[in-house]
Design a protein around this motif. Structure first.
Motif, PDB file in Angstrom:
ATOM      1  N   ALA A 142      -1.474  -1.728   1.568  1.00 25.94           N
ATOM      2  CA  ALA A 142      -1.315  -0.681   2.662  1.00 25.94           C
ATOM      3  C   ALA A 142      -2.147  -0.704   3.687  1.00 25.94           C
ATOM      4  CB  ALA A 142      -1.464   0.566   1.628  1.00 25.94           C
ATOM      5  N   ARG A 143      -3.492  -1.107   3.633  1.00 21.79           N
ATOM      6  CA  ARG A 143      -4.377  -1.096   4.440  1.00 21.79           C
ATOM      7  C   ARG A 143      -3.972  -2.264   5.579  1.00 21.79           C
ATOM      8  NH1 ARG A 143      -8.180  -4.276   6.614  1.00 21.79           N
ATOM      9  NH2 ARG A 143      -8.079  -5.907   4.839  1.00 21.79           N
ATOM     10  N   LEU A 144      -3.328  -3.484   5.202  1.00 23.10           N
ATOM     11  CA  LEU A 144      -2.957  -4.428   5.970  1.00 23.10           C
ATOM     12  C   LEU A 144      -1.720  -4.040   6.836  1.00 23.10           C
ATOM     13  CD1 LEU A 144      -3.200  -7.302   3.445  1.00 23.10           C
ATOM     14  CD2 LEU A 144      -4.391  -7.302   5.566  1.00 23.10           C
ATOM     15  N   TYR A 145      -0.869  -3.244   6.072  1.00 21.36           N
ATOM     16  CA  TYR A 145       0.461  -2.901   7.121  1.00 21.36           C
ATOM     17  C   TYR A 145       0.545  -1.239   7.349  1.00 21.36           C
ATOM     18  CZ  TYR A 145       2.746  -7.210   5.983  1.00 21.36           C
ATOM     19  OH  TYR A 145       2.991  -8.602   6.221  1.00 21.36           O
ATOM     20  N   THR A 200       7.788 -14.372  10.892  1.00 25.01           N
ATOM     21  CA  THR A 200       7.604 -13.248  10.069  1.00 25.01           C
ATOM     22  C   THR A 200       6.021 -13.325   9.677  1.00 25.01           C
ATOM     23  OG1 THR A 200       9.909 -13.668   9.172  1.00 25.01           O
ATOM     24  CG2 THR A 200       8.213 -12.389   7.715  1.00 25.01           C
ATOM     25  N   ARG A 201       5.606 -11.964   9.836  1.00 20.52           N
ATOM     26  CA  ARG A 201       4.340 -11.583   9.538  1.00 20.52           C
ATOM     27  C   ARG A 201       4.035 -11.736   7.792  1.00 20.52           C
ATOM     28  NH1 ARG A 201       0.742  -6.077   9.921  1.00 20.52           N
ATOM     29  NH2 ARG A 201      -1.266  -6.786   9.123  1.00 20.52           N
ATOM     30  N   LEU A 202       2.917 -12.468   7.513  1.00 21.50           N
ATOM     31  CA  LEU A 202       2.859 -13.069   6.233  1.00 21.50           C
ATOM     32  C   LEU A 202       1.468 -12.549   5.763  1.00 21.50           C
ATOM     33  CD1 LEU A 202       3.641 -14.134   3.499  1.00 21.50           C
ATOM     34  CD2 LEU A 202       3.457 -16.352   4.471  1.00 21.50           C
ATOM     35  N   GLU A 203       1.118 -11.705   4.746  1.00 21.57           N
ATOM     36  CA  GLU A 203      -0.117 -11.519   4.199  1.00 21.57           C
ATOM     37  C   GLU A 203       0.004 -11.822   2.941  1.00 21.57           C
ATOM     38  OE1 GLU A 203      -2.442 -10.589   6.337  1.00 21.57           O
ATOM     39  OE2 GLU A 203      -1.483  -9.686   7.981  1.00 21.57           O
ATOM     40  N   SER A 204      -0.974 -12.862   2.702  1.00 16.74           N
ATOM     41  CA  SER A 204      -1.297 -13.234   1.084  1.00 16.74           C
ATOM     42  C   SER A 204      -2.830 -12.838   0.735  1.00 16.74           C
ATOM     43  CB  SER A 204      -1.061 -14.709   1.031  1.00 16.74           C
ATOM     44  OG  SER A 204       0.301 -15.199   1.195  1.00 16.74           O
TER      45      SER A 204
END
Lengths: 196, 196
Positions: free
Chosen positions: B43-46, B176-180
């Motif tokens: 949620a913080r990242l997006y 595509t934005r990708l957060e791991s």
């Protein structure tokens, strides 16, 4: 649980073959606020029961089980873990797992269900959670897995029980505590009535 | 995410064939407090991305997606719904669903994945969440389903990316934005190192 009953009346659809479709909020699309409220209700029903683990079965039981788990705390104030039984995709069931066979009402077939032995032990006090109860096969299978581990079944929490099928009566007659948030007494394509 | 990396180091096990077992907290037994913290991190990242729906795939993505969803609010202050794609158990794919084929790294087979058309529409801004990213097949399949619906992929949130496989590079190179939350640079039976 009035909130759930109202939602079933509003968004549930009855299909031929005693199928109740609740995919818009319970088992395909998930209304997480509703699921969280259901989790809180399970916690109210099973408070002070020293639950140490919540057991469910993939896939649609997982979400409800997770929200319930946040309302049950261990002595160290961590939430109780959820363990979900897996529908076995391979043919080899090895000695590291508890396994049983479950017949699916919806899909009309039988499959192996497994839990790794490391995630259930004799000291566990288990609450079993699932989305539907119809003929009781899934719930009986999960109860057997807990018993195989030597653990205690404190009870079961079901979102929607089909009261016109025999699963609920069967489980209750075996002495297992069973709490269903909505029990459907009867349903047709035009109406759904609940047991209170 | 330090909390997740520490947990992988503490409880993860590397098996031959580049298998990372995290069944004690992520995909068989679930540490719901950890999952909730991961949801908050997504949620913080997006934040401020006007997400309207979280999409995942059964089974092990469901829990993470649900906890994330509680941190994303619609204009009416309800949490965004989660939709989970289903691994199709029957051979008939009908016109009411978006479908694609996904090759499983873990199970070494290909299966149909479906989403009912009523749960994805062109106005949706979708965050895709899953537990693992390896060769990227599952994520690419989910992206295709969102695109088939005419909806927008805002990005993807992955718990554990195997940085030594090509899925992450592939997805990022497609824009595509990708957060791991944890990216494994390399792993052996004795050590796991992360990319930062």
């Amino acid at each position: 649980m009035e909130l759930l009953e109202k939602r079933i009346l509003k968004d549930g659809t009855v299909l031929p073959g005693n199928i109740l479709k609740v995919g818009s909020f319970l088992n395909h699309q998930l209304d997480v606020d509703l699921l969280d409220a259901m989790g809180a209700e399970f916690a109210r029903l099973y408070q002070n029961q020293k639950i140490t683990k919540i057991l469910t079965i993939e896939a649609s039981g997982i979400a409800i089980a997770c929200f319930a788990a946040r309302y049950f705390k261990l002595d160290n104030n961590c939430s109780v873990p959820v363990v979900f039984a897996k529908k076995n995709k391979t043919n080899n069931v090895n000695s590291d797992v508890y396994s049983t066979q479950i017949q699916s009402f919806t899909h009309g077939k039988t499959y192996d269900v497994i839990i790794s032995k490391q995630f259930l032990n004799a000291k566990d006090r288990v609450l079993i959670i699932d989305d539907f109860l119809a003929n009781g096969c899934a719930l009986q299978g999960l109860i057997k897995l807990v018993q195989d581990a030597g653990a205690t079944v404190v009870g079961a929490g079901i979102a929607i029980e089909k009261g016109f099928q025999n699963g609920g009566q069967l489980i209750r007659s075996q002495g297992t505590r069973l709490e269903s948030l909505a029990i459907i007494e009867s349903m047709t394509e035009n109406s759904i009535s609940f047991r209170h």
